[in-house]
Write a protein that holds these residues in place. Structure first.
Motif, mmCIF file in Angstrom:
data_model
loop_
_atom_site.group_PDB
_atom_site.id
_atom_site.type_symbol
_atom_site.label_atom_id
_atom_site.label_comp_id
_atom_site.label_asym_id
_atom_site.label_seq_id
_atom_site.Cartn_x
_atom_site.Cartn_y
_atom_site.Cartn_z
ATOM 1 N N ALA A 218 21.809 82.058 13.435
ATOM 2 C CA ALA A 218 20.533 82.664 13.811
ATOM 3 C C ALA A 218 19.521 82.570 12.670
ATOM 4 C CB ALA A 218 20.745 84.123 14.214
ATOM 5 N N LEU A 219 19.974 82.763 11.451
ATOM 6 C CA LEU A 219 19.090 82.588 10.297
ATOM 7 C C LEU A 219 18.545 81.168 10.225
ATOM 8 C CD1 LEU A 219 21.078 84.558 7.548
ATOM 9 C CD2 LEU A 219 18.817 85.154 8.446
ATOM 10 N N ALA A 220 19.373 80.196 10.558
ATOM 11 C CA ALA A 220 18.950 78.797 10.537
ATOM 12 C C ALA A 220 17.853 78.523 11.568
ATOM 13 C CB ALA A 220 20.138 77.883 10.781
ATOM 14 N N ARG A 221 17.774 79.359 12.584
ATOM 15 C CA ARG A 221 16.720 79.228 13.593
ATOM 16 C C ARG A 221 15.446 79.961 13.192
ATOM 17 N NH1 ARG A 221 19.064 79.349 19.722
ATOM 18 N NH2 ARG A 221 20.860 77.969 19.421
ATOM 19 N N GLY A 222 15.462 80.626 12.052
ATOM 20 C CA GLY A 222 14.289 81.365 11.598
ATOM 21 C C GLY A 222 14.224 82.788 12.088
ATOM 22 N N ALA A 223 15.325 83.305 12.620
ATOM 23 C CA ALA A 223 15.349 84.678 13.112
ATOM 24 C C ALA A 223 15.449 85.666 11.957
ATOM 25 C CB ALA A 223 16.522 84.861 14.068
ATOM 26 N N PRO B 127 31.179 78.744 20.717
ATOM 27 C CA PRO B 127 30.112 79.158 21.639
ATOM 28 C C PRO B 127 28.825 79.635 20.974
ATOM 29 C CG PRO B 127 32.176 80.383 22.021
ATOM 30 C CD PRO B 127 32.254 79.747 20.677
ATOM 31 N N VAL B 128 28.741 79.608 19.654
ATOM 32 C CA VAL B 128 27.648 80.291 18.963
ATOM 33 C C VAL B 128 26.271 79.782 19.389
ATOM 34 C CG1 VAL B 128 26.524 80.490 16.701
ATOM 35 C CG2 VAL B 128 28.905 81.176 16.986
ATOM 36 N N GLU B 129 26.062 78.487 19.432
ATOM 37 C CA GLU B 129 24.731 77.983 19.770
ATOM 38 C C GLU B 129 24.350 78.353 21.203
ATOM 39 O OE1 GLU B 129 22.608 76.859 17.668
ATOM 40 O OE2 GLU B 129 24.021 76.798 16.000
ATOM 41 N N ALA B 130 25.303 78.274 22.131
ATOM 42 C CA ALA B 130 25.027 78.692 23.514
ATOM 43 C C ALA B 130 24.752 80.191 23.583
ATOM 44 C CB ALA B 130 26.208 78.321 24.416
ATOM 45 N N LEU B 131 25.442 80.966 22.762
ATOM 46 C CA LEU B 131 25.240 82.408 22.698
ATOM 47 C C LEU B 131 23.812 82.721 22.255
ATOM 48 C CD1 LEU B 131 26.962 85.209 22.681
ATOM 49 C CD2 LEU B 131 26.911 84.889 20.202
ATOM 50 N N LEU B 132 23.361 82.057 21.205
ATOM 51 C CA LEU B 132 22.011 82.300 20.697
ATOM 52 C C LEU B 132 20.961 81.834 21.692
ATOM 53 C CD1 LEU B 132 22.454 81.284 16.940
ATOM 54 C CD2 LEU B 132 22.614 83.566 17.960
ATOM 55 N N ASP B 133 21.209 80.714 22.375
ATOM 56 C CA ASP B 133 20.282 80.255 23.415
ATOM 57 C C ASP B 133 20.153 81.297 24.521
ATOM 58 O OD1 ASP B 133 19.872 77.869 22.069
ATOM 59 O OD2 ASP B 133 21.235 76.705 23.340
ATOM 60 N N GLU C 289 12.563 81.469 16.151
ATOM 61 C CA GLU C 289 11.735 81.827 15.005
ATOM 62 C C GLU C 289 11.183 83.247 15.159
ATOM 63 O OE1 GLU C 289 10.123 81.169 11.292
ATOM 64 O OE2 GLU C 289 11.157 79.590 12.427
ATOM 65 N N GLY C 290 11.472 84.097 14.181
ATOM 66 C CA GLY C 290 10.929 85.441 14.151
ATOM 67 C C GLY C 290 11.635 86.466 15.008
ATOM 68 N N THR C 291 12.640 86.067 15.768
ATOM 69 C CA THR C 291 13.351 87.020 16.624
ATOM 70 C C THR C 291 14.079 88.054 15.771
ATOM 71 O OG1 THR C 291 13.749 85.258 18.243
ATOM 72 C CG2 THR C 291 15.062 87.256 18.462
ATOM 73 N N ARG D 263 17.967 102.026 15.060
ATOM 74 C CA ARG D 263 17.054 102.805 15.892
ATOM 75 C C ARG D 263 16.995 102.280 17.332
ATOM 76 N NH1 ARG D 263 14.049 101.299 11.592
ATOM 77 N NH2 ARG D 263 12.736 100.031 12.961
ATOM 78 N N ASP D 264 16.583 103.128 18.224
ATOM 79 C CA ASP D 264 16.341 102.711 19.602
ATOM 80 C C ASP D 264 15.315 101.579 19.620
ATOM 81 O OD1 ASP D 264 17.922 104.877 20.154
ATOM 82 O OD2 ASP D 264 16.416 105.978 21.312
ATOM 83 N N GLY D 265 15.594 100.540 20.410
ATOM 84 C CA GLY D 265 14.625 99.468 20.603
ATOM 85 C C GLY D 265 14.307 98.647 19.374
ATOM 86 N N GLU D 266 15.209 98.622 18.397
ATOM 87 C CA GLU D 266 14.903 97.962 17.122
ATOM 88 C C GLU D 266 14.944 96.439 17.209
ATOM 89 O OE1 GLU D 266 16.429 98.153 12.450
ATOM 90 O OE2 GLU D 266 17.011 99.716 13.876
ATOM 91 N N PHE D 267 15.602 95.885 18.219
ATOM 92 C CA PHE D 267 15.845 94.440 18.225
ATOM 93 C C PHE D 267 15.302 93.755 19.475
ATOM 94 C CE2 PHE D 267 19.147 96.405 15.638
ATOM 95 C CZ PHE D 267 18.976 95.701 14.442
ATOM 96 N N ASP D 268 14.925 92.492 19.274
ATOM 97 C CA ASP D 268 14.534 91.627 20.389
ATOM 98 C C ASP D 268 15.755 91.048 21.090
ATOM 99 O OD1 ASP D 268 11.725 91.782 19.630
ATOM 100 O OD2 ASP D 268 12.215 90.378 18.012
#
Length: 273
Positions: A66-71, A36-42, A48-50, A104-109
């Protein structure tokens, strides 16, 4: 036993069950959980940059994707061996255990967790922690196993039953007060209850292809609950389980030594308002 004690016992049993199982997991059930990984990331909007956190990274499969997507990826796992395996694949992974993570609070997209929610004793508290880590508008996406099980999910369990296995008393069991309906509707409601908005969930069904020996090796190596059951038996019972496994595997054989095992999971996602 009180609810607190049951939850602590569940978490302790989970930690003990996975300790030292990294190699056995990587050689068996890791490929299953990668589906399910690709569907999970979608679903989490990872691109890129997430800034993304992979919770319960295991050997790092979702983090690497996720790294392969540029995150920009961080990862965490409760087991030191799993975190080390992820780092060996180039992932910024550290040891950390839900429901208290070192960020930290709010650290991630985006926050993703591939089959991690089924391994925590306080799923609602864990979701609240993931909500904390997201910025406003950030997305969470998680997978877990469905109550609607595929036939392949029961192969090893059926072999244990037919072989006369007696489950040990220390199998992790979630406190009933912490449990929730393992359906798409139940998953979406669980996410809503943790404060996420636009929550949704759906079933993912697939046939996992695995070798007969590969699939057995996970249980024989003590991986997950089924591995705990198998490895707690005496040698004679293990031999019976293996004979029953070989017999029942014929139902799923698609080529010599190869199995097609139907599985069903849930993919849930939501957004922090």
């Amino acid at each position: 036993m009180t609810a607190t004690n049951r939850t602590e016992a569940f978490d302790a049993a989970e930690r003990a069950m996975w300790k030292g199982r990294t190699e056995a997991y990587a050689g068996s059930f890791a490929r299953l959980c990668a589906y399910p990984v690709e569907a999970l990331l979608d679903a989490a909007g990872v691109g890129e940059g997430t800034r993304v956190l992979d919770v319960g990274t295991g050997t790092g499969t979702a983090a690497v994707a996720a790294l392969a997507r540029g995150a920009r990826v961080s990862a965490v796992d409760a087991d030191a061996g799993m975190a080390a395996a992820a780092r060996a694949r180039g992932v910024d992974a550290r040891v950390g255990e839900l429901p208290e993570l070192p960020y930290r609070d709010g650290e991630f997209d985006a926050v993703v967790g591939n089959f991690v929610l089924n391994h925590v004793g306080r799923p609602r508290t864990a979701l609240a922690e993931l909500h904390r880590l997201l910025r406003p508008g950030g997305r969470v996406a998680l997978t877990t196993w469905s109550a609607n099980r595929g036939a392949g999910q029961d192969l090893l369990g059926r072999a244990c039953e037919a072989g006369g296995a007696v489950p040990p008393p220390y199998v992790p069991r979630l406190d009933p007060e912490e449990d929730w309906p393992r359906t798409a509707e139940g998953f979406a409601q669980l996410l809503d209850g943790a404060g996420f908005v636009a929550s949704e969930a759906a079933e993912l069904a697939w046939d996992h292809r695995a070798g007969v020996e590969e699939w057995w090796s996970g249980a024989a190596g003590g991986v997950a609950t089924i591995g705990l059951v198998v490895t707690s038996q005496d040698p004679e019972t293990v031999a019976r389980i293996r004979r029953e496994y070989d017999r029942l595997s014929a139902e799923h054989t698609v080529a010599e030594g190869q199995l097609a095992l139907p599985h069903i999971a849930l993919l849930g996602s939501g957004r922090r308002a």
